[in-house]
Design a protein around this motif. Structure first.
Motif, PDB file in Angstrom:
ATOM      1  N   PRO A 198     -25.974 -32.228  28.027  1.00 61.44           N
ATOM      2  CA  PRO A 198     -25.989 -33.055  29.496  1.00 61.44           C
ATOM      3  C   PRO A 198     -25.623 -32.011  30.410  1.00 61.44           C
ATOM      4  N   VAL A 199     -26.365 -32.130  31.604  1.00 61.71           N
ATOM      5  CA  VAL A 199     -25.978 -31.201  32.678  1.00 61.71           C
ATOM      6  C   VAL A 199     -26.011 -31.999  33.967  1.00 61.71           C
ATOM      7  N   GLU A 200     -25.350 -31.485  35.057  1.00 60.39           N
ATOM      8  CA  GLU A 200     -25.201 -32.339  36.337  1.00 60.39           C
ATOM      9  C   GLU A 200     -25.183 -31.350  37.333  1.00 60.39           C
ATOM     10  N   ALA A 201     -24.908 -31.652  38.636  1.00 61.88           N
ATOM     11  CA  ALA A 201     -24.844 -30.767  39.895  1.00 61.88           C
ATOM     12  C   ALA A 201     -23.434 -29.875  39.625  1.00 61.88           C
ATOM     13  N   GLY A 202     -23.717 -28.744  39.820  1.00 60.79           N
ATOM     14  CA  GLY A 202     -22.694 -27.719  39.932  1.00 60.79           C
ATOM     15  C   GLY A 202     -22.726 -26.812  38.463  1.00 60.79           C
ATOM     16  N   ASP A 203     -23.368 -27.400  37.665  1.00 62.40           N
ATOM     17  CA  ASP A 203     -23.831 -26.526  36.108  1.00 62.40           C
ATOM     18  C   ASP A 203     -24.523 -25.191  36.493  1.00 62.40           C
ATOM     19  N   ALA A 204     -24.191 -24.145  35.916  1.00 67.28           N
ATOM     20  CA  ALA A 204     -25.039 -22.948  35.828  1.00 67.28           C
ATOM     21  C   ALA A 204     -25.396 -22.749  34.579  1.00 67.28           C
ATOM     22  N   ILE A 205     -26.492 -22.015  34.353  1.00 64.37           N
ATOM     23  CA  ILE A 205     -27.168 -21.504  33.260  1.00 64.37           C
ATOM     24  C   ILE A 205     -27.775 -20.473  32.931  1.00 64.37           C
ATOM     25  N   TRP A 206     -27.582 -19.629  32.026  1.00 70.28           N
ATOM     26  CA  TRP A 206     -28.017 -18.288  31.627  1.00 70.28           C
ATOM     27  C   TRP A 206     -29.081 -18.392  30.561  1.00 70.28           C
ATOM     28  N   MET A 207     -30.335 -18.198  30.652  1.00 73.20           N
ATOM     29  CA  MET A 207     -31.262 -18.157  29.530  1.00 73.20           C
ATOM     30  C   MET A 207     -31.897 -16.732  29.431  1.00 73.20           C
ATOM     31  N   ALA A 208     -31.655 -16.060  28.218  1.00 76.16           N
ATOM     32  CA  ALA A 208     -32.257 -14.875  27.644  1.00 76.16           C
ATOM     33  C   ALA A 208     -33.796 -15.180  27.537  1.00 76.16           C
ATOM     34  N   THR A 261     -12.631 -13.849  50.816  1.00 77.39           N
ATOM     35  CA  THR A 261     -13.519 -14.581  49.901  1.00 77.39           C
ATOM     36  C   THR A 261     -13.196 -14.420  48.556  1.00 77.39           C
ATOM     37  N   LEU A 262     -13.225 -15.456  47.741  1.00 75.17           N
ATOM     38  CA  LEU A 262     -12.932 -15.766  46.458  1.00 75.17           C
ATOM     39  C   LEU A 262     -14.308 -15.625  45.714  1.00 75.17           C
ATOM     40  N   GLY A 263     -14.395 -15.419  44.640  1.00 85.42           N
ATOM     41  CA  GLY A 263     -15.916 -15.331  43.887  1.00 85.42           C
ATOM     42  C   GLY A 263     -15.514 -15.555  42.487  1.00 85.42           C
ATOM     43  N   ALA A 264     -16.395 -16.366  41.777  1.00 88.02           N
ATOM     44  CA  ALA A 264     -16.694 -16.381  40.311  1.00 88.02           C
ATOM     45  C   ALA A 264     -18.049 -15.983  39.867  1.00 88.02           C
ATOM     46  N   TYR A 265     -17.734 -15.156  39.039  1.00 86.34           N
ATOM     47  CA  TYR A 265     -19.192 -14.472  38.416  1.00 86.34           C
ATOM     48  C   TYR A 265     -19.564 -15.489  37.208  1.00 86.34           C
ATOM     49  N   LEU A 266     -20.616 -15.974  37.354  1.00 88.25           N
ATOM     50  CA  LEU A 266     -21.248 -16.977  36.321  1.00 88.25           C
ATOM     51  C   LEU A 266     -22.354 -16.405  35.165  1.00 88.25           C
ATOM     52  N   ILE A 267     -22.756 -15.159  35.626  1.00 88.42           N
ATOM     53  CA  ILE A 267     -23.694 -14.336  34.977  1.00 88.42           C
ATOM     54  C   ILE A 267     -23.681 -12.788  35.095  1.00 88.42           C
ATOM     55  N   THR A 268     -23.296 -12.155  34.304  1.00 85.67           N
ATOM     56  CA  THR A 268     -23.199 -10.556  34.388  1.00 85.67           C
ATOM     57  C   THR A 268     -23.918 -10.149  33.046  1.00 85.67           C
ATOM     58  N   PRO A 269     -24.381  -8.760  33.348  1.00 87.85           N
ATOM     59  CA  PRO A 269     -24.996  -7.992  32.334  1.00 87.85           C
ATOM     60  C   PRO A 269     -24.244  -8.096  31.008  1.00 87.85           C
ATOM     61  N   PRO A 270     -22.926  -7.996  30.812  1.00 86.31           N
ATOM     62  CA  PRO A 270     -22.475  -8.089  29.322  1.00 86.31           C
ATOM     63  C   PRO A 270     -23.089  -9.287  28.621  1.00 86.31           C
ATOM     64  N   MET A 271     -23.436 -10.253  29.378  1.00 91.36           N
ATOM     65  CA  MET A 271     -23.932 -11.310  28.521  1.00 91.36           C
ATOM     66  C   MET A 271     -25.595 -10.836  27.939  1.00 91.36           C
ATOM     67  N   GLY A 272     -26.101  -9.940  28.846  1.00 93.21           N
ATOM     68  CA  GLY A 272     -27.526  -9.402  28.243  1.00 93.21           C
ATOM     69  C   GLY A 272     -28.387  -9.656  29.329  1.00 93.21           C
ATOM     70  N   SER A 273     -27.997  -9.921  30.514  1.00 97.66           N
ATOM     71  CA  SER A 273     -28.787 -10.158  31.584  1.00 97.66           C
ATOM     72  C   SER A 273     -29.090  -8.877  32.552  1.00 97.66           C
ATOM     73  N   HIS A 274     -30.088  -8.577  33.483  1.00 95.68           N
ATOM     74  CA  HIS A 274     -30.141  -7.486  34.294  1.00 95.68           C
ATOM     75  C   HIS A 274     -29.909  -7.833  35.651  1.00 95.68           C
ATOM     76  N   PHE A 275     -29.145  -8.874  35.795  1.00 91.11           N
ATOM     77  CA  PHE A 275     -28.775  -9.439  37.365  1.00 91.11           C
ATOM     78  C   PHE A 275     -27.407 -10.158  37.277  1.00 91.11           C
ATOM     79  N   VAL A 276     -26.876 -10.344  38.233  1.00 92.45           N
ATOM     80  CA  VAL A 276     -25.458 -11.017  38.427  1.00 92.45           C
ATOM     81  C   VAL A 276     -25.784 -12.159  39.088  1.00 92.45           C
TER      82      VAL A 276
END
Length: 313
Positions: A274-284, A102-117
């Motif tokens: 501009p955003v489309e299918a496949g885009d990921a967003i993190w909001m603090a 299995t290959l993974g791509a982390y899109l959101i992680t705590p170093p950004m400031g989030s409390h979830f991945v």
């Protein structure tokens, strides 16, 4: 005046040119068909009777604008102190720790400031998941393919596209796939409340009822119970072309978002993307946010939102 021989010669040349042009067009068509078949396989040639699978654009996204696709260094991804837009051309996949094939791509992680991945998991043939760390809860949503969720009690669940599962912390489980499958996965350390126990949840979006959205026009489904046992929820939000959020939101909740279908404009802070299918967003917390749907088809996104907990804790 042209003599008879000259006229006949010119007629033959004109006929030859037309035939040459038609022959050239024929070979161009043959070349395009060969390219199409070589890319898709002759058995998968498109048909007007076939409809693409659900969320196919989320797992096979295009890059826009089209004329910049091959421009070296180009990306629509943006990272800031209170938000991030991570677009597919920026994904970096590597083997997921403790997962098999299995290959993974982390899109959101705590170093950004989030409390979830939040990460994409691309399961290959004969793949199997690992367990999250101790006291960490997991939510997964199937974007492509089929996976088998096995609970150590001996219960199995077949999860297809648009199906999901919530795994409480410390629940022994595994995910297996015999073929290719893609998941979007959320994990966070569970904020436990005394006398409130989260349970295993397995479901699918189409089985969830629409909820009222006073003052808004979009359609809303919540995939998890709203009871105090759960410290986050996952929303599925649908917008028809031209619909938009009425409230220009600014709040303490964090968000992780994946656009599943369609396209639109997302405001994050003072920027408009501009955003489309496949885009990921993190909001603090407290970043101004707003969305408007564009295009000719439905826009749908999946949204993580932390809930039911005092911000002081």
């Amino acid at each position: 005046m042209k003599n008879l021989a000259e006229v006949k010669f010119l007629d033959r040349m004109e006929s030859f040119s037309i035939h040459s042009l038609l022959l050239a067009l024929f070979f161009l068509c043959i070349r395009d068909l060969r390219i199409s078949f070589s890319q898709q396989g002759i058995c998968s040639a498109p048909s007007i009777l076939d409809s693409p699978p659900l969320y196919w654009k989320a797992t096979n996204p295009t890059l826009s604008p089209a004329h910049l696709r091959e421009l070296p260094g180009f990306t629509r991804s943006v990272y800031g102190k209170d938000h991030a837009l991570i677009t597919p051309e920026s994904h970096v996949f590597s083997p997921l720790p403790d997962w098999i094939n299995t290959l993974g791509a982390y899109l959101i992680t705590p170093p950004m400031g989030s409390h979830f991945v939040m990460y994409l998991a691309k399961m290959q043939e004969n793949s199997k998941s690992g367990l999250p760390p101790s006291d960490v809860e997991r939510f997964l949503f199937v974007l492509q393919g089929v996976v088998t969720l096995s609970i150590m009690s001996g219960i199995n669940h077949e999860l297809e596209v648009d199906s999901y599962a919530y795994l409480p912390p410390n629940l022994e489980h595994s995910l297996k796939s015999d073929n290719f499958a893609t998941l979007i996965v959320f994990e966070r350390r569970h904020a436990h409340l005394e006398n409130h126990m989260a349970d295993l949840i397995v479901g699918s979006t189409d089985k969830q009822s629409l909820l009222e959205t006073p003052g808004e026009v979009f359609e809303l489904r919540k995939l998890l119970p709203t009871s105090l046992a759960y410290d986050f929820n996952i929303h599925i939000m649908d917008f028809q072309p031209g619909e938009f959020l009425n409230v220009k939101e600014v709040h303490y909740n964090q968000h992780g978002l994946l656009i599943l279908e369609g396209q639109g404009i997302y405001r994050l802070g003072n920027s408009w993307y501009p955003v489309e299918a496949g885009d990921a967003i993190w909001m603090a917390p407290f970043v101004p946010q707003w969305y408007g749907a564009l295009g000719k088809t439905r826009s749908r996104y999946l949204l993580y939102k932390d809930v039911n907990r005092n911000p002081l804790l």
